[in-house]
Design a protein around this motif. Structure first.
Motif, PDB file in Angstrom:
ATOM      1  N   GLY A  77       1.336  -0.859   5.265  1.00  0.00           N
ATOM      2  CA  GLY A  77       0.708  -2.345   5.367  1.00  0.00           C
ATOM      3  C   GLY A  77      -0.981  -1.907   5.332  1.00  0.00           C
ATOM      4  N   PHE A  78      -1.379  -1.328   6.296  1.00  0.00           N
ATOM      5  CA  PHE A  78      -2.762  -1.088   6.148  1.00  0.00           C
ATOM      6  C   PHE A  78      -3.173  -0.231   5.227  1.00  0.00           C
ATOM      7  N   GLY A  79      -2.538   0.776   4.817  1.00  0.00           N
ATOM      8  CA  GLY A  79      -2.829   1.826   3.935  1.00  0.00           C
ATOM      9  C   GLY A  79      -2.906   1.141   2.532  1.00  0.00           C
ATOM     10  N   SER A  80      -1.860   0.574   2.206  1.00  0.00           N
ATOM     11  CA  SER A  80      -1.798  -0.369   0.995  1.00  0.00           C
ATOM     12  C   SER A  80      -3.141  -1.225   0.795  1.00  0.00           C
ATOM     13  N   THR A  81      -3.120  -1.963   2.014  1.00  0.00           N
ATOM     14  CA  THR A  81      -4.326  -3.029   1.880  1.00  0.00           C
ATOM     15  C   THR A  81      -5.684  -2.432   1.625  1.00  0.00           C
ATOM     16  N   LEU A  82      -5.825  -1.414   2.502  1.00  0.00           N
ATOM     17  CA  LEU A  82      -7.221  -0.673   2.233  1.00  0.00           C
ATOM     18  C   LEU A  82      -7.395  -0.441   0.820  1.00  0.00           C
ATOM     19  N   LEU A  83      -6.371   0.244   0.069  1.00  0.00           N
ATOM     20  CA  LEU A  83      -6.641   0.962  -1.100  1.00  0.00           C
ATOM     21  C   LEU A  83      -6.591  -0.089  -2.038  1.00  0.00           C
ATOM     22  N   GLN A  84      -5.867  -1.033  -2.013  1.00  0.00           N
ATOM     23  CA  GLN A  84      -5.665  -2.553  -3.151  1.00  0.00           C
ATOM     24  C   GLN A  84      -7.043  -3.229  -2.995  1.00  0.00           C
ATOM     25  N   ASN A  85      -7.492  -3.363  -1.796  1.00  0.00           N
ATOM     26  CA  ASN A  85      -8.579  -3.895  -1.718  1.00  0.00           C
ATOM     27  C   ASN A  85     -10.029  -3.405  -2.453  1.00  0.00           C
ATOM     28  N   LEU A  86     -10.011  -2.050  -1.810  1.00  0.00           N
ATOM     29  CA  LEU A  86     -11.149  -1.256  -2.393  1.00  0.00           C
ATOM     30  C   LEU A  86     -11.304  -1.125  -3.902  1.00  0.00           C
ATOM     31  N   LEU A  87      -9.874  -0.850  -4.405  1.00  0.00           N
ATOM     32  CA  LEU A  87      -9.835  -0.631  -5.884  1.00  0.00           C
ATOM     33  C   LEU A  87     -10.039  -2.039  -6.483  1.00  0.00           C
ATOM     34  N   GLY A  88      -9.363  -3.202  -6.053  1.00  0.00           N
ATOM     35  CA  GLY A  88      -9.272  -4.509  -6.526  1.00  0.00           C
ATOM     36  C   GLY A  88     -10.629  -4.976  -6.586  1.00  0.00           C
ATOM     37  N   LEU A  89     -11.484  -4.594  -5.573  1.00  0.00           N
ATOM     38  CA  LEU A  89     -12.918  -4.978  -5.759  1.00  0.00           C
ATOM     39  C   LEU A  89     -13.804  -4.386  -6.695  1.00  0.00           C
ATOM     40  N   ALA A  90     -13.435  -3.203  -6.900  1.00  0.00           N
ATOM     41  CA  ALA A  90     -14.356  -2.339  -7.890  1.00  0.00           C
ATOM     42  C   ALA A  90     -13.987  -2.711  -9.132  1.00  0.00           C
ATOM     43  N   TYR A  91     -12.568  -2.851  -9.465  1.00  0.00           N
ATOM     44  CA  TYR A  91     -12.103  -3.349 -10.915  1.00  0.00           C
ATOM     45  C   TYR A  91     -12.856  -4.844 -11.034  1.00  0.00           C
TER      46      TYR A  91
END
Length: 293
Positions: A77-91
């Motif tokens: 939950g927290f690992g996926s959320t962190l990666l998805q949001n960091l990468l999603g914001l960068a994209y």
């Protein structure tokens, strides 16, 4: 006029009935039944069962396999959320600037979202399998020994987390792109005239005004990660042993394999309450910090 409006509103309320019935039969009733079953000792198919009170719930934190699944669920939950949001914001920041072919890049990033997680798990399996897996074929070219990628529970959890993050990063990207496009450019232009750097404009203007988008993306990704099920079933089956199970897959394991429906229901109720509490905490946290534009 007031009376006619009241009558009209009452008539409009009739259209809520089908949705309420669907919620009643497919959400509320199963939840009530799961709660009732969680107080029983039942194998899931026999007509005979007995009520055992809170024994299933008391068993939860004495069950080492449940604790493993609970730990994995937090990582997913927290690992996926962190990666998805960091990468999603960068994209989103990258694609918000117009350049030739940006729509094609956006499509490729979002494309995995449209594939079923169950199917995606089977696809990734062909990358990580020991015999003739794509990863092992690649490292074999460089003379390295083949690796049994899913033989280690910790490595399996990491692979599942990374895969889930990669597949659903497109959702966060789209949410952030919508948020960026709704930020008035006059704020950024005024800050640029005042001599603010790119980082200062992002930190003091873009990021605060993106909080509604961050709230939506974080809560959606968090709920999705905490209830992760499909990819675990297709990629690892929860193994080796119980080392990659999430709470959602452990519910299935206890019901169908262990034939312990009462305990399975207790795990399910705990999962529901855990996700509800965590999502509400994050929602309230972001709501208090949102900036009105």
């Amino acid at each position: 006029m007031v009376i006619s409006m009241k009558k009209r509103n009452r008539r409009m309320n009739i259209f809520y009935i089908p949705a309420l019935l669907l919620i009643l039969f497919f959400v509320l009733w199963p939840l009530i039944e799961a709660l009732r079953i969680s107080f029983t000792q039942w194998n899931g198919y026999s007509q005979n069962y007995k009520y055992i009170g809170l024994k299933n719930y008391l068993k939860l934190f004495r069950d080492s396999n449940f604790l493993i699944a609970f730990r994995n669920t937090i990582v997913y939950g927290f690992g996926s959320t962190l990666l998805q949001n960091l990468l999603g914001l960068a994209y989103a920041v990258f694609l918000n600037s117009k350049f030739k072919g940006h729509s094609i890049v956006r499509t490729f990033i979002y494309m995995p979202v449209m594939i079923s997680s169950l199917i995606m798990g089977y696809i990734i399996y062909f990358f990580v399998q020991y015999n003739r897996g794509i990863f092992n074929e690649i490292i074999g070219v460089f003379g390295m020994a083949a690796v049994d990628w899913m033989a280690s529970g910790n490595r399996g959890v990491i692979i599942i987390t990374l895969m889930n993050s990669w597949q659903y990063v497109g959702i966060a990207m789209v949410i952030y792109m919508a948020g960026l496009q709704n930020i008035p450019q006059m704020y950024l232009e005024a800050a640029e005239i005042d001599g603010a750097s790119v980082w200062q404009r992002f930190r003091h203007i873009t990021f605060p005004l993106l909080l509604p988008s961050i709230s939506s993306a974080v809560v959606l990704n968090l709920i999705g990660g905490l209830k992760l099920y499909d990819v675990i079933i297709s990629l690892s089956g929860g193994g080796p042993g119980f080392s990659t199970h999430s709470l959602a897959s452990y519910v299935s394991n206890q019901y169908f394999k262990a034939q312990n429906a009462g305990y399975s229901a207790a795990v399910g109720i705990f999962t529901f309450l855990f996700i509800m509490v965590v999502s509400n905490i994050f929602t309230n946290y972001f709501n208090k910090r949102e900036v009105d534009m």
